[in-house]
Scaffold this active site. Structure first.
Site, short mmCIF file in Angstrom:
data_model
loop_
_atom_site.label_atom_id
_atom_site.label_comp_id
_atom_site.label_asym_id
_atom_site.label_seq_id
_atom_site.Cartn_x
_atom_site.Cartn_y
_atom_site.Cartn_z
N CYS A 48 74.55 78.86 -44.98
CA CYS A 48 73.02 78.09 -44.63
C CYS A 48 72.22 79.48 -43.58
O CYS A 48 72.79 78.55 -42.08
CB CYS A 48 73.13 76.92 -45.11
SG CYS A 48 73.61 76.09 -45.66
N THR A 49 72.32 80.23 -43.64
CA THR A 49 71.27 80.85 -42.55
C THR A 49 69.90 80.99 -42.31
O THR A 49 69.10 79.80 -43.42
CB THR A 49 71.72 82.42 -42.75
OG1 THR A 49 70.92 82.93 -44.47
CG2 THR A 49 73.28 82.78 -43.48
N VAL A 50 69.83 81.49 -41.06
CA VAL A 50 68.30 81.36 -40.95
C VAL A 50 67.22 82.95 -40.49
O VAL A 50 68.80 83.76 -40.02
CB VAL A 50 68.42 81.03 -39.07
CG1 VAL A 50 67.64 79.29 -39.53
CG2 VAL A 50 68.72 81.23 -38.07
N TYR A 69 77.78 93.00 -33.67
CA TYR A 69 78.47 91.83 -34.57
C TYR A 69 80.00 92.53 -35.43
O TYR A 69 80.93 91.55 -35.11
CB TYR A 69 77.41 91.00 -36.47
CG TYR A 69 76.41 89.90 -35.46
CD1 TYR A 69 76.86 88.96 -35.55
CD2 TYR A 69 75.95 90.23 -35.44
CE1 TYR A 69 76.33 87.60 -35.32
CE2 TYR A 69 74.35 89.09 -34.75
CZ TYR A 69 74.86 88.25 -34.78
OH TYR A 69 73.74 86.97 -34.34
N CYS A 122 68.68 83.25 -32.84
CA CYS A 122 69.23 83.58 -33.54
C CYS A 122 68.20 85.54 -33.94
O CYS A 122 67.15 85.34 -33.91
CB CYS A 122 69.29 83.21 -35.10
SG CYS A 122 69.68 83.98 -36.15
#
Length: 325
Positions: free
Chosen positions: A116-118, A181, A50
Site C-alpha cells: 500500500c503506497t503513498v 532505489y 517518501c
C-alpha cells in the site's frame, strides 16, 4: 517493507523492480472519469519521508490547494501492516477514521495483496483509494484542479513545455528517482554497479544541463524541478550511505548542490521537508539493509540555508505569479 515483499520486487538478476501502481483512476475537472474534482470530497494521504509523496505535498502547496484537498500524514515508521495513522489522536485519520492505509486499499479491492503506497488520494465518503498513480497525480493537480488554484499559482506543467518536461521526467525517473532505489535494494553486485553507474552518469548529465540555466525546463520552476528535488534533498541524508550511492555526496557536486539549495530556499520546497521523518523512515524501516535500525545523527543540515548564487542565471521561480503564503 516486509521481507517477502522485498523479494517479490527483485528480479532473478538481483535488480530492484518497482511495483506497478494498482489504482490509476483519474480525478478530472469535468467529471468524465467518474471522479470530479471537488473541494472536500477527497483526502491526500502522504508520508513526509517518501519522495514520491513529497512531490504531491510540494505541488499542493505551490498551487494553493490546501483548502480544496485535505491532507493526512502517516507515521514515518512503516511496519509489516503498512502505513499507520499513529500521529493522529487514537491512531485514526480524523477525516476517514481509518487506522491503516491498507483499509482504504482493501475497500477499493478486496483482493489487493501488494504494498500500500503513498501518495494516495482517497474518496472521503467511501473511504477507498481512488488513485495511487503518483506520476499522474501531480500532473492532474496542475491541470484538472486548476479551478481551485490560488491566485498567482505557478504554471508547473505549461502546455508549450510539456513535451520537454515529459522527456526530462522520464530519464530522471529511470536513472535518479528510481535509480537510488535500484542501488539500495539490489541483491547482486552486478545489479548494484549497473544502477550506480547509471545514477551518477545521469547526475553528471544534469550538472552539465544546469550549468548555465537555473531550472530544468524554461525559466521558472516546473513539475520537472519538483521531481528532481525530492530525490536530491534526501541524497546526503539517506541515499549516499543507506543506499550506497557514495561516489560523491550532493554537497560535493557544486552545480547540483547549488540548484538544490536554490529550490530548498524557494517557498513551497524547503518548508515541506522533514528530515526527521526522512531519516527515521529509511533507517528504521528497511530491516534488510539496516537491521540495527540505528538512525544517523548527521549530516549537518545548516548548509541548506547558505547562499547559492543561482539568481545570476536569470529566471524567476514563479514567473509572473507569486510564492505561496
Amino acid at each position: 517493507m516486509a521481507e517477502a515483499q522485498f523479494k517479490a520486487e527483485t528480479s532473478t538478476r538481483g535488480e530492484w523492480v518497482r511495483q506497478a501502481n494498482r489504482f490509476t483512476e483519474r480525478i478530472t475537472a469535468d467529471g468524465s472519469s467518474g471522479w470530479p474534482a471537488q473541494p472536500d470530497r477527497y483526502r491526500l494521504v502522504v508520508s513526509l519521508a517518501c519522495p514520491w509523496a513529497h512531490r504531491s505535498v510540494i505541488v499542493r502547496r505551490l498551487l494553493g490547494l490546501e483548502d480544496a484537498l485535505s491532507m493526512g500524514i502517516v507515521d514515518p515508521i512503516r511496519d509489516r501492516r503498512g502505513w499507520r495513522f499513529t500521529l493522529d489522536p487514537q491512531g485514526k485519520d480524523p477525516v476517514t477514521k481509518i487506522s491503516f492505509l491498507s483499509q482504504a486499499y482493501l475497500r477499493a479491492d478486496l483482493e489487493f495483496r501488494g504494498r500500500c503506497t503513498v501518495p494516495a488520494i482517497l474518496d472521503v465518503a467511501e473511504g477507498r483509494v481512488v488513485t495511487n498513480d503518483y506520476p499522474q497525480l501531480t500532473l492532474d493537480l496542475s491541470t484538472e484542479w486548476a479551478k481551485y488554484h490560488r491566485n498567482g499559482a505557478p504554471q508547473l506543467y505549461p502546455e508549450h513545455l510539456r513535451t520537454e518536461i515529459d522527456e526530462i521526467n522520464a530519464v530522471v525517473y529511470a536513472d535518479v528517482n528510481n535509480g537510488v532505489y535500484r542501488c539500495g535494494f539490489a541483491t547482486s553486485q552486478e545489479a548494484y554497479e549497473e544502477a550506480f553507474e547509471r545514477l551518477f552518469a545521469r547526475l553528471d548529465w544534469l550538472s552539465e544541463h544546469l550549468a548555465d540555466r537555473r531550472y530544468l525546463v524554461g525559466d521558472t520552476i516546473t513539475e520537472a524541478d519538483v521531481r528532481l528535488f525530492t530525490t536530491l534533498v534526501r541524497f546526503d541524508a539517506v541515499y549516499h550511505g543507506h543506499f550506497k550511492c557514495n561516489r560523491q555526496k550532493l554537497a560535493e557536486m557544486p552545480i547540483l548542490w547549488a540548484y538544490a539549495r536554490d529550490l530548498f530556499q524557494t517557498p513551497g520546497f524547503g518548508d515541506t521537508v522533514d528530515f526527521d521523518h526522512i531519516k527515521r523512515h529509511y533507517y528504521a524501516t528497511h530491516d534488510q539493509i539496516n537491521p540495527t535500525k540505528i538512525v544517523p545523527v548527521g549530516p549537518d543540515l545548516s548548509g541548506w540555508r547558505t547562499p547559492h548564487g543561482r539568481e545570476a542565471l536569470g529566471g524567476k521561480p514563479f514567473g509572473t505569479g507569486t510564492p505561496p503564503g
